[in-house]
Motif scaffolding. Sequence first.
Motif, PDB file in Angstrom:
ATOM      1  N   ARG A 152      -3.164  -8.940  23.385  1.00 27.74           N
ATOM      2  CA  ARG A 152      -3.535  -7.527  23.400  1.00 27.74           C
ATOM      3  C   ARG A 152      -2.378  -6.639  22.932  1.00 27.74           C
ATOM      4  O   ARG A 152      -1.961  -5.702  23.611  1.00 27.74           O
ATOM      5  N   GLU A 153      -1.864  -6.980  21.759  1.00 31.80           N
ATOM      6  CA  GLU A 153      -0.774  -6.220  21.143  1.00 31.80           C
ATOM      7  C   GLU A 153      -1.017  -6.138  19.638  1.00 31.80           C
ATOM      8  O   GLU A 153      -1.889  -6.825  19.107  1.00 31.80           O
ATOM      9  N   MET A 154      -0.252  -5.312  18.986  1.00 32.69           N
ATOM     10  CA  MET A 154      -0.403  -5.121  17.537  1.00 32.69           C
ATOM     11  C   MET A 154       0.156  -6.324  16.779  1.00 32.69           C
ATOM     12  O   MET A 154       1.176  -6.888  17.175  1.00 32.69           O
ATOM     13  N   PRO A 155      -0.485  -6.730  15.679  1.00 35.71           N
ATOM     14  CA  PRO A 155       0.055  -7.827  14.877  1.00 35.71           C
ATOM     15  C   PRO A 155       1.287  -7.384  14.088  1.00 35.71           C
ATOM     16  O   PRO A 155       1.444  -6.202  13.777  1.00 35.71           O
ATOM     17  N   ASP A 156       2.155  -8.321  13.783  1.00 32.97           N
ATOM     18  CA  ASP A 156       3.353  -8.059  12.980  1.00 32.97           C
ATOM     19  C   ASP A 156       3.093  -8.616  11.582  1.00 32.97           C
ATOM     20  O   ASP A 156       3.284  -9.798  11.322  1.00 32.97           O
ATOM     21  N   LEU A 157       2.628  -7.759  10.685  1.00 35.91           N
ATOM     22  CA  LEU A 157       2.235  -8.200   9.348  1.00 35.91           C
ATOM     23  C   LEU A 157       3.114  -7.647   8.242  1.00 35.91           C
ATOM     24  O   LEU A 157       2.931  -7.981   7.076  1.00 35.91           O
ATOM     25  N   GLY A 158       4.055  -6.787   8.563  1.00 32.55           N
ATOM     26  CA  GLY A 158       4.891  -6.222   7.525  1.00 32.55           C
ATOM     27  C   GLY A 158       5.631  -5.005   8.011  1.00 32.55           C
ATOM     28  O   GLY A 158       5.814  -4.806   9.213  1.00 32.55           O
ATOM     29  N   GLU A 159       6.035  -4.179   7.058  1.00 32.42           N
ATOM     30  CA  GLU A 159       6.879  -3.025   7.352  1.00 32.42           C
ATOM     31  C   GLU A 159       6.288  -1.749   6.780  1.00 32.42           C
ATOM     32  O   GLU A 159       5.526  -1.775   5.821  1.00 32.42           O
ATOM     33  N   ARG A 160       6.713  -0.652   7.358  1.00 33.61           N
ATOM     34  CA  ARG A 160       6.348   0.674   6.861  1.00 33.61           C
ATOM     35  C   ARG A 160       7.640   1.432   6.594  1.00 33.61           C
ATOM     36  O   ARG A 160       8.585   1.363   7.383  1.00 33.61           O
ATOM     37  N   ALA A 161       7.662   2.169   5.483  1.00 34.79           N
ATOM     38  CA  ALA A 161       8.869   2.935   5.137  1.00 34.79           C
ATOM     39  C   ALA A 161       8.463   4.263   4.509  1.00 34.79           C
ATOM     40  O   ALA A 161       7.424   4.373   3.878  1.00 34.79           O
ATOM     41  N   HIS A 162       9.323   5.245   4.707  1.00 38.75           N
ATOM     42  CA  HIS A 162       9.146   6.543   4.063  1.00 38.75           C
ATOM     43  C   HIS A 162      10.321   6.733   3.105  1.00 38.75           C
ATOM     44  O   HIS A 162      11.477   6.594   3.498  1.00 38.75           O
ATOM     45  N   LEU A 163      10.019   7.035   1.847  1.00 36.49           N
ATOM     46  CA  LEU A 163      11.048   7.253   0.834  1.00 36.49           C
ATOM     47  C   LEU A 163      11.020   8.696   0.367  1.00 36.49           C
ATOM     48  O   LEU A 163       9.940   9.248   0.118  1.00 36.49           O
ATOM     49  N   ARG A 164      12.167   9.303   0.228  1.00 36.33           N
ATOM     50  CA  ARG A 164      12.296  10.634  -0.381  1.00 36.33           C
ATOM     51  C   ARG A 164      13.047  10.474  -1.690  1.00 36.33           C
ATOM     52  O   ARG A 164      14.064   9.796  -1.751  1.00 36.33           O
ATOM     53  N   PHE A 165      12.538  11.136  -2.733  1.00 33.29           N
ATOM     54  CA  PHE A 165      13.129  10.989  -4.060  1.00 33.29           C
ATOM     55  C   PHE A 165      13.827  12.248  -4.545  1.00 33.29           C
ATOM     56  O   PHE A 165      14.617  12.189  -5.466  1.00 33.29           O
ATOM     57  N   GLN A 166      13.502  13.404  -4.009  1.00 34.24           N
ATOM     58  CA  GLN A 166      14.101  14.636  -4.525  1.00 34.24           C
ATOM     59  C   GLN A 166      14.845  15.366  -3.443  1.00 34.24           C
ATOM     60  O   GLN A 166      14.599  15.288  -2.308  1.00 34.24           O
ATOM     61  N   GLN A 187       0.885  -1.162   0.000  1.00 37.26           N
ATOM     62  CA  GLN A 187       0.000   0.000   0.000  1.00 37.26           C
ATOM     63  C   GLN A 187       0.921   1.210   0.000  1.00 37.26           C
ATOM     64  O   GLN A 187       1.934   1.214   0.707  1.00 37.26           O
ATOM     65  N   ALA A 188       0.587   2.209  -0.803  1.00 42.92           N
ATOM     66  CA  ALA A 188       1.485   3.355  -0.893  1.00 42.92           C
ATOM     67  C   ALA A 188       0.714   4.627  -1.211  1.00 42.92           C
ATOM     68  O   ALA A 188      -0.310   4.606  -1.893  1.00 42.92           O
ATOM     69  N   CYS A 189       1.251   5.725  -0.696  1.00 43.85           N
ATOM     70  CA  CYS A 189       0.775   7.062  -1.021  1.00 43.85           C
ATOM     71  C   CYS A 189       1.989   7.850  -1.490  1.00 43.85           C
ATOM     72  O   CYS A 189       2.930   8.059  -0.720  1.00 43.85           O
ATOM     73  N   LEU A 190       1.977   8.253  -2.753  1.00 48.82           N
ATOM     74  CA  LEU A 190       3.078   9.009  -3.338  1.00 48.82           C
ATOM     75  C   LEU A 190       2.655  10.460  -3.473  1.00 48.82           C
ATOM     76  O   LEU A 190       1.516  10.745  -3.857  1.00 48.82           O
ATOM     77  N   THR A 191       3.551  11.371  -3.165  1.00 48.84           N
ATOM     78  CA  THR A 191       3.265  12.786  -3.339  1.00 48.84           C
ATOM     79  C   THR A 191       4.309  13.399  -4.259  1.00 48.84           C
ATOM     80  O   THR A 191       5.424  12.893  -4.387  1.00 48.84           O
ATOM     81  N   GLY A 192       3.919  14.486  -4.894  1.00 49.12           N
ATOM     82  CA  GLY A 192       4.829  15.185  -5.780  1.00 49.12           C
ATOM     83  C   GLY A 192       4.103  16.294  -6.510  1.00 49.12           C
ATOM     84  O   GLY A 192       2.946  16.598  -6.221  1.00 49.12           O
ATOM     85  N   ASP A 193       4.790  16.884  -7.468  1.00 47.80           N
ATOM     86  CA  ASP A 193       4.222  17.971  -8.262  1.00 47.80           C
ATOM     87  C   ASP A 193       3.598  17.417  -9.533  1.00 47.80           C
ATOM     88  O   ASP A 193       4.191  16.582 -10.210  1.00 47.80           O
ATOM     89  N   TRP A 250       3.689   0.780   2.828  1.00 53.04           N
ATOM     90  CA  TRP A 250       3.455  -0.311   3.760  1.00 53.04           C
ATOM     91  C   TRP A 250       3.605  -1.611   2.980  1.00 53.04           C
ATOM     92  O   TRP A 250       2.916  -1.833   1.982  1.00 53.04           O
ATOM     93  N   LEU A 251       4.523  -2.455   3.414  1.00 54.94           N
ATOM     94  CA  LEU A 251       4.779  -3.730   2.758  1.00 54.94           C
ATOM     95  C   LEU A 251       4.183  -4.848   3.602  1.00 54.94           C
ATOM     96  O   LEU A 251       4.511  -4.975   4.784  1.00 54.94           O
TER      97      LEU A 251
END
Length: 165
Positions: A151-165, A81-87, A131-132
């Motif tokens: 009573r804890e969060m599941p471990d289903l993957g990873e989250r990352a923030h990428l900067r391209f510019q 799942q991803a949200c990309l931002t830019g111009d 989110w992977l």
Amino acid sequence: MSSKPLDRATVERRLWNDLQSHQIGMLGVADQAPRHIQPMTAFAEPDQGELWFFSRNDTDLVRCIEDGSPALFVFQTKDIQACLTGDLVVRHDDARMDKYWNAVVSAWYPEGKDDPHLTMLRMRVADAEVWLREAGPVRFAWEIAKANARREMPDLGERAHLRFQ
């Protein structure tokens, strides 16, 4: 989400590969009318850090774009799942129209590439929140059951923030 660190190159490669494979997402201009994002097909150019979209120059979306309007593109597959931002800019680009024209695009533009309203949008990607998902259906069920029992969060993957510019 797990606390183990992610390799930026791996996350970026997966993001661009999934964009090239699945293409469909939701595009919108930030803080401008129309307030809703809309479904679009993205043509990814990872080496340039760009997404290209076919559009008509008489749509609400195109009318609200000013050169370099802040935009977002959201997409999801079963593993990412991803949200990309830019111009976002309007760019009539005959070479890219030829490169990306296909039967699906043609169905949306019955007048073909000669349609005087046909244009393209280019989004220069500045950053992405990704989110992977690493869990298949069995692990998903196990992690949900375990999380509820402990009573804890599941471990289903990873989250990352990428900067391209």
